[in-house]
Write an enzyme that holds these catalytic residues in place. Structure first.
Site, PDB file in Angstrom:
ATOM      1  CG  ASP A 263     -19.216  48.102 -27.262  1.00 20.70           C
ATOM      2  OD1 ASP A 263     -20.128  48.575 -26.540  1.00 20.70           O
ATOM      3  OD2 ASP A 263     -19.370  47.051 -27.914  1.00 20.70           O
TER       4      ASP A 263
HETATM    5  C1  BGC Z   1     -22.709  46.512 -26.807  1.00 19.09           C
HETATM    6  C2  BGC Z   1     -23.080  47.666 -27.716  1.00 19.09           C
HETATM    7  C3  BGC Z   1     -24.119  48.527 -27.039  1.00 19.09           C
HETATM    8  C4  BGC Z   1     -23.570  49.013 -25.696  1.00 19.09           C
HETATM    9  C5  BGC Z   1     -24.513  49.899 -24.917  1.00 19.09           C
HETATM   10  C6  BGC Z   1     -22.331  46.979 -25.415  1.00 19.09           C
HETATM   11  O1  BGC Z   1     -22.210  45.894 -24.546  1.00 19.09           O
HETATM   12  O2  BGC Z   1     -21.647  45.787 -27.375  1.00 19.09           O
HETATM   13  O3  BGC Z   1     -23.572  47.175 -28.934  1.00 19.09           O
HETATM   14  O4  BGC Z   1     -24.498  49.598 -27.861  1.00 19.09           O
HETATM   15  O5  BGC Z   1     -23.271  47.873 -24.896  1.00 19.09           O
HETATM   16  O6  BGC Z   1     -25.612  49.196 -24.468  1.00 19.09           O
END
Ligand code: BGC
Length: 760
Positions: A263
């Site tokens: 993530d």
């Molecule tokens: C989120 C993800 C997301 C990523 C990119 C993160 O903060 O938890 O779900 O895909 O950011 O935007």
């Protein structure tokens, strides 16, 4: 349903049966391995390492020299995110990157339809391809453990079986259309407060039986190509370096052959991450860039491990054909076929919780309808932190209704309450007590003015349509709600409205459970219409007017009060909030406190953060049923404009062996005057088990379309293998062959038919 989705569905059923029967499966990704070996043999170490971290915010590198394209990620999971600056969070402001806003996760789950999830995936993939993307960052499939969870609206359900079925449908829909999924957030990202620091301790049965099944199903039954490691820790290990989750369970047990990305900002080490199964560090190269190169050169990480990780990425790269540069971004992202899918989902998702007969609307003469509530005009495509959708359009409840009945009714809209506005950095703003008092006073004054106007309009109307619920500022990534009460003083407002006009229909636009103690008795009809996508307002109007009978079913329990729900009742949530989301460390400038946000995020005062899931498997209705705690509305509940009669439940046998599939049939009759879909649900209750079980568990369901007066024989299959439990001592799935009762009904508490069988 179109032919593609019928086919897809048949395939899902086939695959399900296959997996339940324990057949071994090989990922289609493995077919590229010989080709990949030859490519890897021509790569330098630097080129390999270059693939293992971000190139830009949403891109990781290929190898131009060898004709391997970059991997482009599209943030999902309910619409393709607008194009961002390569190295920042600022939008590029393109004209043609406006996408379709699809109903969010809990709305999709309320359809209880893997076929609809398949269409959803298809539509998402088509828009991702138009934008030249290879991997969609979705579906988001964590279990809704706490009603307050900030991303409950994005996730599907509190139930692992419903979540699994929908995850499989969604995944196949995406991948059948040339885009890889990225299942997120693996695993146990069940809360937003402290998500970047919390360590989850969970019993193995709950892990295997409740939290992992949606991931497992999407991998084993739909061959998911991508997985996103969650921010949190599990058993003391960050998810992005968690050998148990990534290597032993995901790869060795489930046969996952694809790639794991972190993530955003969720990588914490070099050696452990690469060895324990992470393929790509996003969106940085702090750990899997130069530091990794140095580690290989120093002999701490072997090149064989690097090759393995590169191979896993390359499999996905070769399976997904890149969109040629000159074909991407040619036309608007949102296109009519996908908009139709958004409608198809929305129309099946709306849940009618109660109705004394006031719905469908009966418009006689020029009925005066007071539409009260800011959510009637509030767009839900974006709002809080996280992936919003720059929607091409979004039909609000007021627009949908005006278009539908504006010529037959007099619609008067008033705002009623001030919607919560989102500001991520508001939590860091320090105010003096005087400033706080001044702000509260100002809020009170505005609320009073809006309420007086609402009461005046309501008193002159034939009917009040109260549109309340949360919005995207209330339910947001990065923080959990503190309570589930309706925000913005809505309870107070509806109480005052009811004093002058009790003829109230309430629509809640929320993605998660609310406290309904005030609004429920004051409403003649009560509906949840979710964060329901570009077509949400049209779908709502079609349901209110009776053009289509409502057919959504709750994918979660609505408790009488928050404190009744398992984690709250047991006092294992919340942990102290660090007051600084992990996301803060991705943003480098300072804020109004004058402190760099990075520093704030690292303040250790509330450590250690630990979440003990002591309710074990008793999540959602499993808890309420087993502990005999009354609920406001049960899991699976949802009314239609007709009624159904269930009768004559039969099972094909009395006794079933391990490899059998229990087949039950029963008669379903639409006894009312409207056509509607019924969602029949089959639960299992163990009568004399040898291990502990929840009171009942969902094991099958089906959405059946029924014309007025129509009777149908419904067939439902439950493989005996799907009734297994995780035996911690043996570290394996095991059978609890016991007397079992099959319960068929319209919700977790509305059981219409029962049948005892024996497993041996
Ligand atoms: C989120 C993800 C997301 C990523 C990119 C993160 O903060 O938890 O779900 O895909 O950011 O935007």
């Amino acid at each position: 349903m179109n032919h593609t989705s019928t086919f897809a569905c048949a395939l899902i059923t086939l695959l399900l049966a296959g997996s339940a029967a324990g057949q071994t499966r090989k990922s289609v990704l493995l077919q590229y391995d010989t080709q990949i070996d030859s490519i890897i043999s021509r790569m330098t170490l630097e080129e390999k390492i270059n693939m293992l971290h971000a190139k830009h915010m949403f891109v990781s590198a290929g190898i131009e020299r060898l004709g391997i394209a970059d991997m482009k990620y599209a943030d999902g999971p309910f619409g393709i995110r607008e194009e961002m600056q390569p190295d920042g969070w600022m939008p590029l402001g393109w004209a043609n990157d406006k996408a379709t806003f699809f109903p969010t996760g809990s709305a999709l789950a309320a359809t209880w339809s893997p076929e609809i999830a398949y269409s959803y995936g298809t539509a998402m993939a088509r828009e991702a391809r138009l934008r030249g993307k290879d991997m969609l960052l979705g579906p988001a499939i964590n279990i809704q453990r706490i009603p307050t969870g900030g991303r409950t609206y994005e996730y599907l359900s509190e139930d692992p079986f419903l979540s699994s079925q929908l995850s499989v449908g969604y995944t196949r829909g995406v991948q059948d259309n040339g885009v890889a999924v990225c299942l997120k957030h693996y695993a146990l990202n069940n809360q937003e407060n402290n998500r970047g620091t919390v360590n989850v301790t969970v019993g193995e049965r709950a892990l295997r039986e409740i939290y992992l099944p949606p991931f497992r199903a999407a991998v084993e039954e739909a061959d998911a190509y991508g997985v996103m490691a969650a921010y949190n820790k599990v058993d003391g290990w960050w998810c992005a370096e968690n050998d148990m989750l990534l290597n032993r369970i995901l790869r060795d047990e489930w046969g996952f052959a694809g790639m794991v990305i972190s993530d955003w900002g969720g990588t914490h080490s070099t050696v452990n991450s690469i060895k324990n199964g992470l393929n790509v560090e996003m969106p940085d190269k702090k750990f899997l860039g130069q530091a990794l190169l140095d580690s290989v050169r120093a002999g701490i990480v072997s090149e064989e491990v690097i090759d393995r990780r590169v191979r896993e990425i390359m499999r996905v790269r070769l399976a997904i054909k890149p969109v040629p540069e000159n074909e991407a971004n040619r036309e608007m992202t949102s296109q009519p076929p996908q908009q139709k899918v958004a409608y198809d989902v929305a129309i099946r998702s709306i849940v009618l919780l109660k109705n004394d007969g006031v719905l469908p609307l009966k418009l006689t003469g020029k009925t005066v309808i007071a539409v009260i509530g800011a959510n009637a005009t509030q767009k839900m495509a974006s709002g809080g932190l996280g992936a919003g959708v720059k929607a091409l359009y979004e039909v609000t409840p007021l627009e949908g209704l005006t278009k539908k009945i504006g010529d037959r009714a007099e619609i008067i809209y008033v705002k009623g309450y001030e919607p919560v506005q989102y500001s991520y950095f508001d939590r860091f703003r320090k105010r003096t007590p005087e400033e706080l008092e001044k702000e509260a006073k100002a809020r009170e004054l505005t609320a009073e003015k809006l309420a007086e106007e609402a009461v005046r309009v309501a008193s002159g109307a034939d009917l009040v349509l109260f549109v309340g619920g949360d919005n995207r500022a209330v339910e947001t990534e990065g923080e959990d709600r503190k309570a589930i009460f309706l925000p913005s003083g809505q309870d107070k407002l509806i109480t005052r409205i009811a004093e002058v006009n009790p003829n109230i229909i309430t629509v809640l636009t929320s993605g998660a459970p609310n406290d309904l103690n005030t609004v429920n008795p004051l409403s003649r009809a009560l509906l949840i219409s979710w964060f329901n996508g570009s077509e949400g307002g049209n779908a709502l109007a079609d349901v209110l007017t009776g053009e289509v009978s409502p057919s959504g079913r709750l994918p979660f329990t609505i408790p009488v009060k928050l404190e009744d729900s398992p984690a709250y009742a047991l006092g294992n949530y919340p942990q102290t909030d660090r007051n600084a989301d992990v996301f803060a460390s991705l943003v480098s400038d300072g804020d109004s406190t004058g402190k760099p946000r990075k520093e704030q995020a690292m303040e250790p005062e509330n450590d250690p953060d630990n979440a003990y899931y002591s309710e074990e498997s008793l999540v959602g209705y499993r808890w309420f049923d087993t502990k005999n705690i009354p609920v406001m509305y049960p899991f699976g509940h949802g009314l239609t404009y007709t009624s159904f009669e269930y009768s004559s439940l039969k099972s094909d046998k009395k006794t079933y062996g391990l490899n059998d599939v229990i087949t039950i049939t029963f008669k379903l009759k639409n006894t009312g005057l409207m056509s509607a879909d019924e969602v029949v649900q089959a639960y299992v209750h163990r009568i004399n088990p040898s291990v502990e079980w929840p009171e009942k568990e969902l094991k099958a369901f089906e959405r059946v379309t029924m014309a007025p007066g129509e009777s149908k024989t419904v067939n439902i299959s439950i493989p005996v293998k799907s009734l297994m439990y995780w035996n911690e001592a043996k570290q394996a799935w095991a059978n609890d062959l016991c007397k079992t009762e099959l319960l068929v009904g319209a919700s977790a508490t509305d059981i219409r038919l029962q049948k005892k069988i024996r497993l041996r």
